[in-house]
Design an enzyme around this catalytic site. Structure first.
Site, PDB file in Angstrom:
ATOM      1  N   GLY A   1       0.809  -1.209   0.000  1.00 47.38           N
ATOM      2  CA  GLY A   1       0.000   0.000   0.000  1.00 47.38           C
ATOM      3  C   GLY A   1       0.844   1.261   0.000  1.00 47.38           C
ATOM      4  O   GLY A   1       1.921   1.322  -0.603  1.00 47.38           O
ATOM      5  N   SER A   2       0.357   2.268   0.694  1.00 46.00           N
ATOM      6  CA  SER A   2       0.980   3.592   0.632  1.00 46.00           C
ATOM      7  C   SER A   2       2.337   3.677   1.310  1.00 46.00           C
ATOM      8  O   SER A   2       2.996   4.728   1.218  1.00 46.00           O
ATOM      9  CB  SER A   2       0.033   4.636   1.233  1.00 46.00           C
ATOM     10  OG  SER A   2      -1.122   4.770   0.432  1.00 46.00           O
ATOM     11  N   THR A   3       2.774   2.622   2.005  1.00 47.52           N
ATOM     12  CA  THR A   3       4.139   2.660   2.550  1.00 47.52           C
ATOM     13  C   THR A   3       5.167   2.692   1.419  1.00 47.52           C
ATOM     14  O   THR A   3       6.343   2.969   1.661  1.00 47.52           O
ATOM     15  CB  THR A   3       4.413   1.440   3.440  1.00 47.52           C
ATOM     16  OG1 THR A   3       4.286   0.236   2.673  1.00 47.52           O
ATOM     17  CG2 THR A   3       3.442   1.398   4.615  1.00 47.52           C
TER      18      THR A   3
END
Length: 584
Positions: free
Chosen positions: A280-282
């Site tokens: 995801g956004s990591t």
């Protein structure tokens, strides 16, 4: 004279036979006797102790007894079998059948009575049941139980490592049993110790990088978060930024490695190194770092994210809401999918692929932990129209929580990648510069805004410390598409000025019924990070790097206490007066 002569001949015959036995054929008959009564028996040895980085025991070997019997002797003695069945609470018919199946042998362990409490064994031996004996063995004991079970693993009935560190370092921890020659009587009892063949060598001790205190904090807060959010599972990984040492690694569901059964083997899995998840956004800080390194953007470059979505083949890539025009820092602060999609378009496919692989994605971290997954990272040749776009915000790639923690540790270590290790001092000193330190510092400053007012992870803020991090809320894949179930992430570094800890928090499948952002990384995972790091920073004596905010907070608290005290004083006086009137 006839009788005397006969006796004399008998005496001579006895002397001749004695000479033959004692002198002529002495060696032959000695071998025959030894074959019947001389035995070489093992001398048990203990397995090496495992301790945490501060010398606290995590795994120790304690002496136990194992009951064994001679089936040949018991098979012809039904009364002894009945007494043994009564003493061991085993059904007589089961024990009789068990013995008869082994009647050709001279040794068998008594069922369910291997590695038992010595006191229980002595109580059974005191009954003097023919053909029943005991031998000394060692059994593993784990004082911390399920809090560290996924890291340590466990041993089997033969004291051999089966999972985790016990398996990875089995040869190091295992001792070498000794051997001695003894003489047994016809009942199998040792009557004489003849010779020491070889002495027993105990296993070597192992000092792990794990800090028992931080490990317990991580496990406790992970359990609390799963209970609060109704999530199905979760993981927490904490690395020392400079050395790559694993300070804590907690997973739930867990198990008690002091009592391992064949049930629920899924709980034995160390999810932090074996489970593959879309990050995801990591991924966004790495995408931004790649563009900064390539020189195609700066922290102040502006991107128009209107109207809050961008085409993604037949679908849309959307933001949580329309953020309008954002600079590069704002894209990280607000976690804009649209913004990072526009950034990655400026990068050639192969350059972006090579950059992520430099951070360890698509390959094992090299920690040496059994069963560690390398992840799934398709090569550019297999990319299609929107693959690079979805990769920029963490879809289309599968990684482990440990890989995420290592990537963030690289950012905090001025762009130098270090191999994670579970052994204290296990870092070889080798590291690889995979990112310009200047770019790493710029990305760290951007991630700091995520935990400050206006960011997506204000609940990860820690009083007195600057925190850099990134939230992530990834949909779970299901049947060729994506479901309405989520994985909530927070990956962070603290303190920003001189990062000491790199942390990855993964909460799998939190209950989304609360709606809104209650299942997101900023709501679910970030508070867990803050609670664990508050304790870890204090335990490791890490000095604060945000004194101004701490002093301001102390002043506010002092003012509140003074105001509360002033407001309470008149009420206290009036109460005292009322009491005095009542007394009169």
């Amino acid at each position: 004279m006839l009788v005397g002569g006969a006796l004399a001949l008998c005496a001579v015959a006895l002397v001749v036979r004695a000479v033959d036995l004692q002198l002529v054929d002495n060696a032959f008959y000695q071998r025959k006797a030894d074959a019947r009564f001389l035995r070489e028996v093992p001398i048990p040895t203990s397995r090496g102790m495992i301790t945490d980085r501060n010398g606290e025991p995590l795994a120790v070997s304690s002496p136990v007894e194992s009951l064994w019997a001679n089936p040949q002797e018991l098979a012809n003695n039904p009364a002894a079998v009945a007494r043994l069945a009564e003493a061991t609470d085993l059904p007589v018919d089961y024990l009789t059948r068990y013995i008869s199946q082994r009647r050709e042998k001279e040794f068998m362990y008594v069922p369910r009575h291997r590695r038992i409490n010595p006191a229980v064994a002595q109580k059974i031996l005191a009954l003097r049941i023919p053909g029943v004996f005991s031998q000394r063995e060692f059994r593993r004991f784990y004082p911390q139980g399920e809090a560290v079970s996924h890291v340590l693993g466990f041993t089997n009935v033969d004291d051999r490592g089966q999972e985790g560190v016990e398996l990875a370092f089995d040869e190091w921890l295992s001792g070498t049993p000794g051997a001695q020659k003894v003489i047994r009587d016809r009942h199998g009892r040792i009557v004489e110790h003849v010779d020491l063949v070889r002495p027993a060598e105990p296993g070597r001790d192992l000092v792990l990088s794990i800090d028992r205190r931080i490990q317990f904090l991580a496990y406790r807060e992970l359990k609390r978060t799963l209970l609060e959010t109704g999530a199905g599972s979760g993981s927490v990984v904490i690395l020392d930024v400079a050395t790559g040492e694993v300070l804590a690694m907690a997973n739930l569901p867990s198990y008690n490695n002091n009592k391992v059964s064949g049930l629920n083997r899924d709980a034995y899995r160390n999810r932090a190194v074996t489970d593959l998840l879309e990050p995801g956004s990591t991924m966004k800080p790495l995408t931004v770092a790649a563009a900064l390194e390539a020189g195609v953007i700066t922290p102040a470059t502006r991107f128009d994210t209107n109207p809050g979505w961008i085409a993604n083949g037949r679908y849309r890539t959307s933001d949580f809401k329309n953020y309008g025009v954002l600079d590069t820092t704002g894209i990280i602060t607000k976690s804009s999918n649209v913004g990072v999609s526009k950034i990655v378009k400026l990068l050639p496919d192969r350059d972006f692929d090579a950059f992520l692989r430099r951070f360890g994605y698509g390959a094992s971290t090299g920690s040496g932990f059994p069963g560690e997954a390398a992840g799934i990272f398709p090569t550019p040749e297999s990319w299609y129209g929107t693959t690079k776009q979805t990769l920029s915000y963490g879809y289309g790639i599968s990684v482990t929580p440990l890989q995420i923690a290592r990537a963030y540790a690289t950012l905090g270590n001025h762009g130098r990648a270090v191999t994670p290790t579970f052994v204290k001092g296990g870092h070889s000193g080798e590291s690889q510069q995979v990112l310009d330190p200047r770019v790493a510092a710029e990305v760290m400053r951007m991630m700091q805004t995520v935990t400050e007012p206006g960011g997506t992870a204000t609940r990860a803020a820690i009083l007195g410390y600057h925190v850099a991090g990134k939230t992530g809320t990834a949909r779970k894949s299901a049947g060729g598409g994506y479901s309405r179930r989520y994985i909530a992430y927070f990956a962070g570094l603290v303190p920003v000025e001189r990062p000491r800890f790199a942390v990855t928090v993964v909460i799998n499948d939190p209950d989304p019924s609360g709606g809104g952002s209650t299942y997101g990384g900023g709501w679910v995972s970030a508070p867990l990070f803050a609670r664990v790091m508050e304790g870890a920073l204090r335990l490791m004596d890490v000095p604060p790097d945000d004194i101004e905010t701490w002093l301001a907070a102390q002043a506010v608290e002092e003012a509140k206490r003074a105001k509360a005290h002033a407001a309470a004083t008149p009420r206290t006086t009036a109460s005292a007066g009322s009491l005095a009137e009542a007394a009169q």
